[in-house]
Design a protein around this motif. Structure first.
Motif, mmCIF file in Angstrom:
data_model
loop_
_atom_site.group_PDB
_atom_site.id
_atom_site.type_symbol
_atom_site.label_atom_id
_atom_site.label_comp_id
_atom_site.label_asym_id
_atom_site.label_seq_id
_atom_site.Cartn_x
_atom_site.Cartn_y
_atom_site.Cartn_z
ATOM 1 N N LEU A 136 0.834 -1.210 0.000
ATOM 2 C CA LEU A 136 0.000 0.000 0.000
ATOM 3 C C LEU A 136 0.864 1.255 0.000
ATOM 4 O O LEU A 136 0.583 2.226 -0.717
ATOM 5 N N ARG A 137 1.899 1.228 0.805
ATOM 6 C CA ARG A 137 2.773 2.401 0.892
ATOM 7 C C ARG A 137 3.473 2.666 -0.439
ATOM 8 O O ARG A 137 3.682 3.817 -0.830
ATOM 9 N N ALA A 159 -2.877 4.250 5.595
ATOM 10 C CA ALA A 159 -2.425 2.920 5.182
ATOM 11 C C ALA A 159 -2.345 1.970 6.377
ATOM 12 O O ALA A 159 -2.712 0.792 6.278
ATOM 13 N N LEU A 392 -8.392 2.477 1.115
ATOM 14 C CA LEU A 392 -7.305 3.452 1.108
ATOM 15 C C LEU A 392 -7.424 4.388 -0.097
ATOM 16 O O LEU A 392 -7.172 5.601 0.036
#
Length: 519
Positions: A136-137, A159, A392
């Motif tokens: 995700l990052r 996140a 997200l």
């Protein structure tokens, strides 16, 4: 004209999913906390929440696969796994050599002690949490490039929160607490690792390209050897390339994607070539393909409700569980969800990736081909990672607004405590066979499998009258349940009722002639 043409060409090139250091201030995203300790902290929280399950016993198919069959606990069988000979052997996990290998490694370390196997499952789930956060990052910069310091910190928080939703949602408890369901943990682990390899792939760097191509292909192969849903891994690599990297040089990417595709295809070919003919004929849900298409949306909507309101879980759902959902209502809800997901996919590449993970993760476990189990919580372990990615993506759309971001994050943050409590309660259900199947009967009283297993647990406690009643109830719900006839015969034999026991043994053999225990 030349300048206009060049600008038009450049506009079609998508920015790659580079690491955070390429987009964010070093003070925020290039620190040791952001790179290592934050994913490790999320993994540690996950492990601690699931630590009570280390005291649990073998449940569901664990005892049969690990203790009774005996294949897993003997390292002399390792060559058959590595050579794929198991594909042609009559084993419970014969078509999943990757999961067999994982369980054999556990057996080499822990023998027949259940806590060691539970430790492995907990570590796998914690590892998946860390990998999901890292992925995700890495994708955040593609959604919101050039973030300032405060906005970058808010993106990190978002996140972490959605990753904890994946970690602590009770729908994951079945995959983590049931050792025989470790296949879903393994598929998710290798899928996330393959996507991380794709995100780190650099066509211009030969060493990086070769290394990540090897990792991607190996992960695609490992995923499909652990469970049929592992086919999604190579498809998700293709989706990732299309969404994020298709503007780059094509040649190196064809090697990367081609290697992963070839590894998957070769295993599937070997599986179909060596597979034994099925001893049981499976029909489509509802009896036909057209009926299945009417019923499956009800199953999808039923589990969507579980994702939002996570109560009343069961290890054996039956059609009676869906009695409150009509086909028109299910179709309408599904249409709304798909339209919203379509809108999100158009607005956000991260959202599109999350939608792909959700639906491709469900593709092989959605009765589109006949299944032994029509529905299960474990089927939603990988799709849940897609849900978190979609969440997200929605939050990042509100990132630069003054109050919109916290209005989106606060409800999710507030949900973490009740989700944790529900997960802890679900872990307790999986602590023993009796607690698991007794709880299942509370949710699914029409489950003949639950009645059978409650009867087995009672028989182990020498409560033969109560066990006999449970076996008879299982046969009342499913008269052609060979295992129930066999177990009822055992209980009657124990009580000295030999003639009636023989009747049930013979009936079990009529239903399943290969049932050697009944012989």
């Amino acid at each position: 004209m030349a300048k206009q043409s060049m600008k038009k060409k450049e506009s079609n090139v998508l920015p790659p999913a580079c690491g955070p250091k390429d987009f964010y201030p070093k003070s925020i995203f290039n620190t040791l906390l952001a790179k290592i300790w934050l994913p490790l902290l999320l993994a540690l929280v996950t492990f601690l929440v699931y630590s009570p399950s280390l005291k649990s016993d073998f449940v569901y198919d664990d005892r049969a696969e690990i203790l009774e069959e005996g294949f897993i606990t003997s390292l002399s069988n390792l060559p058959d796994v590595l050579s794929l000979n198991v594909l042609g052997m009559n084993l419970m996990l014969g078509t999943r050599p990757g999961q067999l290998l994982y369980l054999m490694l556990n057996a080499a370390l822990w023998g027949k002690e259940p806590w060691g196997y539970h430790l492995g499952s907990n570590l796998l789930h914690a590892g998946n949490v860390a990998l999901l956060f890292i992925l995700l990052r890495r994708l955040i910069p593609t959604e919101a490039p050039g973030l300032e310091k405060r906005a970058g910190l808010k993106a990190q928080i978002a996140a972490a929160v959605v990753t904890l939703l994946f970690a602590l949602h009770p729908i994951a408890a079945e995959s983590v607490c049931g050792i025989s369901f470790s296949s879903d943990l393994l598929v998710t682990f290798f899928t996330l690792l393959a996507l991380l390899a794709a995100s780190a792939f650099r066509p211009e760097n030969l060493r990086s390209a070769l290394l990540n191509t090897g990792v991607g292909a190996l992960c695609a192969l490992a995923a499909v050897t652990c469970k049929e849903s592992g086919v999604a891994t190579v498809l998700l690599l293709l989706v990732y390339w299309f969404l994020f990297r298709r503007g780059e040089a094509k040649g190196p990417w064809w090697w990367f994607l081609g290697a992963a595709t070839a590894a998957t295809a070769l295993f599937l070919a070997a599986r179909f070539y060596f597979a034994l003919p099925s001893q049981e004929h499976l029909n489509y849900l509802g009896g036909s393909f057209s009926q299945m298409l009417l019923i499956q949306p009800k199953l999808w909507v039923f589990m969507m409700a579980k994702l939002v309101w996570p109560v009343q879980f069961s290890v054996d759902y039956r059609m009676e569980n869906l009695s409150g959902i009509t086909a028109p209502v299910a179709m309408a809800i599904l249409a709304i969800v798909v339209l919203l997901q379509g809108w999100l996919a158009i607005k956000s590449r991260m959202g599109a990736m999350g939608v792909a993970i959700y639906w491709l993760g469900l593709a092989t476990v959605s009765n589109l081909i006949p299944l032994y189990c029509l529905l299960a919580d474990r089927y939603y372990y990988l799709p849940m990672a897609g849900v978190t990615m979609q969440l997200l993506a929605l939050i990042l759309m509100r990132l630069r607004t003054r109050w919109g971001f916290w209005a989106a994050v606060a409800p999710l943050l507030g949900a973490l405590l009740p989700l944790t409590l529900l997960t802890l309660a679900r872990e307790e259900v999986f602590s023993s066979e009796f607690s698991l199947w007794s709880e299942t009967l509370q949710v699914s009283p029409f489950s003949w499998i639950a009645h059978l297993n409650v009867g087995n647990a009672l028989a182990q406690k020498r409560q033969m009258d109560e066990a006999t009643a449970q076996f008879r109830k299982a046969l009342e719900l499913n008269p052609n349940y060979a295992e129930a006839h066999y177990n009822l015969g055992n209980a009657l034999l124990e009580k000295g009722q030999v003639d009636e026991a023989l009747i049930h043994y013979q009936r079990a053999l009529e239903i399943k002639p290969s049932f050697f225990l009944a012989h």
